[in-house]
Scaffold this motif. Structure first.
Motif, PDB file in Angstrom:
ATOM      1  N   ARG A   1       0.818  -1.214   0.000  1.00  0.00           N
ATOM      2  CA  ARG A   1       0.000   0.000   0.000  1.00  0.00           C
ATOM      3  C   ARG A   1       0.855   1.269   0.000  1.00  0.00           C
ATOM      4  N   LEU A   2       1.880   1.330   0.847  1.00  0.00           N
ATOM      5  CA  LEU A   2       2.678   2.540   1.021  1.00  0.00           C
ATOM      6  C   LEU A   2       4.059   2.439   0.391  1.00  0.00           C
ATOM      7  N   ASN A   3       4.441   1.222  -0.026  1.00  0.00           N
ATOM      8  CA  ASN A   3       5.767   0.988  -0.605  1.00  0.00           C
ATOM      9  C   ASN A   3       6.875   1.518   0.302  1.00  0.00           C
ATOM     10  N   LEU A   4       6.769   1.194   1.586  1.00  0.00           N
ATOM     11  CA  LEU A   4       7.786   1.622   2.542  1.00  0.00           C
ATOM     12  C   LEU A   4       9.059   0.814   2.347  1.00  0.00           C
ATOM     13  N   GLN A   5      10.182   1.429   2.625  1.00  0.00           N
ATOM     14  CA  GLN A   5      11.448   0.713   2.550  1.00  0.00           C
ATOM     15  C   GLN A   5      11.520  -0.344   3.650  1.00  0.00           C
ATOM     16  N   HIS A   6      12.325  -1.350   3.410  1.00  0.00           N
ATOM     17  CA  HIS A   6      12.457  -2.419   4.389  1.00  0.00           C
ATOM     18  C   HIS A   6      12.959  -1.882   5.729  1.00  0.00           C
TER      19      HIS A   6
ATOM     20  N   LYS B   1      -3.559   1.247  -8.771  1.00  0.00           N
ATOM     21  CA  LYS B   1      -2.308   1.966  -8.526  1.00  0.00           C
ATOM     22  C   LYS B   1      -2.329   2.767  -7.229  1.00  0.00           C
ATOM     23  N   ASN B   2      -3.431   2.726  -6.508  1.00  0.00           N
ATOM     24  CA  ASN B   2      -3.417   3.284  -5.156  1.00  0.00           C
ATOM     25  C   ASN B   2      -2.475   2.496  -4.253  1.00  0.00           C
ATOM     26  N   CYS B   3      -2.165   1.281  -4.668  1.00  0.00           N
ATOM     27  CA  CYS B   3      -1.081   0.544  -4.028  1.00  0.00           C
ATOM     28  C   CYS B   3       0.223   1.125  -4.568  1.00  0.00           C
TER      29      CYS B   3
ATOM     30  N   ILE C   1      -2.288  -9.865  -5.273  1.00  0.00           N
ATOM     31  CA  ILE C   1      -2.754  -9.430  -3.949  1.00  0.00           C
ATOM     32  C   ILE C   1      -3.431  -8.064  -4.050  1.00  0.00           C
ATOM     33  N   CYS C   2      -2.812  -7.139  -4.778  1.00  0.00           N
ATOM     34  CA  CYS C   2      -3.399  -5.800  -4.921  1.00  0.00           C
ATOM     35  C   CYS C   2      -4.752  -5.871  -5.610  1.00  0.00           C
ATOM     36  N   SER C   3      -4.889  -6.733  -6.620  1.00  0.00           N
ATOM     37  CA  SER C   3      -6.174  -6.893  -7.310  1.00  0.00           C
ATOM     38  C   SER C   3      -7.227  -7.469  -6.376  1.00  0.00           C
TER      39      SER C   3
END
Length: 314
Positions: free
Chosen positions: A141-146, A260-262, A283-285
């Protein structure tokens, strides 16, 4: 003669006196030695007792140090668990927070998703199933770094990497049932009238989108992922939705926008996540199909199919 006799008569007496004197001296020395020994014995006993007490105190001190170390370790673990629990409680405290972190509409929906997917989640010693699920969805969702996720959940970067590498394929397989394509009769029966009139044979609305990726080091992969349209290395996906209105392209674009909200699909995907691209889009779908319908006139029986169906040709 008298002198000789007197001397002989007095000689045994002198010998006896000498014996008595010697005996008295010996007795006196014996008494003196015994007295000295009696006086020294308490000091010897006290010294021995002090040595034993010091040894006992050293053992006790070592045990206390070991106990202190154990308690300090336990305290650090409790503080870590408290901070992790606090973050977990904050994330799931309201529908607004759930929607921000996961894109799901309510806490109840997240609880259902967690209970459904819990058999596929790993038995992690440092994270609860709720945190594992939140970690995966927050990455998508936020594409945060590891490293960011590691700080938030108070674990190592290696733990985050292991969770994502192991669980993305399993979670995609578990949630794939949410991506269903209705049969032709169901499509025609629930198709909006405007579609029946304008496009009576329409069963699907398709479009494509591309996700930027980092430049591969291998020349073959670099050539395969190059996009002349985007002028960048991308991953290509085909999106298909059920018919939902007259201006069909607008609705498929809305579906792609929702997908693309993910943020992991709207920003450049790192190379170590590219092998999981199909799992990520699946998963996003599935999560998009749990959201409200794009159009209210679409019937509930195909609401799940009103989201996006995605498949990667690579």
């Amino acid at each position: 003669m008298l002198d000789t006799v007197d001397w002989r008569a007095e000689n045994p007496k002198k010998a006896r006196n000498k014996q008595l004197l010697h005996y008295w001296i010996c007795q006196t020395q014996k008494i003196y030695c015994e007295t000295q020994a009696e006086e020294l014995r308490p000091h010897v006993d006290i010294h021995s007792g002090c040595i034993k007490k010091i040894a006992a105190l050293r053992i006790e001190n070592q045990q206390l140090y070991e106990e202190l170390g154990r308690l300090q370790t336990e305290n650090a673990i409790l503080k870590q668990n408290e901070s992790r629990l606090s973050f977990e409680e904050q994330m799931t405290s309201s529908d607004q927070r759930i929607q921000f972190y996961t894109g799901l509409q309510s806490k109840a929906l997240f609880v259902w998703l967690l209970s459904f997917c819990s058999p596929a989640l790993p038995a992690c010693k440092v994270l609860s199933p709720t945190c594992v699920m939140m970690c995966i969805i927050m990455k998508l969702r936020l594409n945060l770094q590891h490293q960011d996720l590691a700080y938030r959940f108070s674990v190592s970067v290696t733990t985050i990497s292991d969770i994502l590498n192991q669980e993305l394929p399993k979670l995609a397989e578990k949630l794939s049932f949410l991506i269903q394509w209705p049969d032709k009769d169901s499509l025609i029966r629930n198709m909006p009238n405007v579609i029946k009139i304008t496009y009576p044979k329409c069963v699907s609305i398709i479009d494509c989108f591309e996700v930027f990726s980092q430049r591969p080091g291998q020349l073959t992969a670099r050539a395969q992922t190059w996009s002349n349209y985007k002028h960048n290395n991308t991953i290509k996906f085909l999106v298909s939705i059920t018919p939902t209105g007259a201006n069909v392209r607008i609705h498929v674009e809305r579906a792609i926008e929702r997908l693309k909200n993910c943020n992991i699909l709207s920003s450049s995907m790192s190379l170590y996540m590219v092998p999981h691209a199909d799992s990520i889009v699946t998963i996003c779908s599935a999560l998009c199909n749990l959201q409200p319908k794009l159009l209210s006139e679409v019937f509930t029986c195909i609401m799940v199919s009103n989201g996006t169906y995605c498949n990667s040709p690579f």
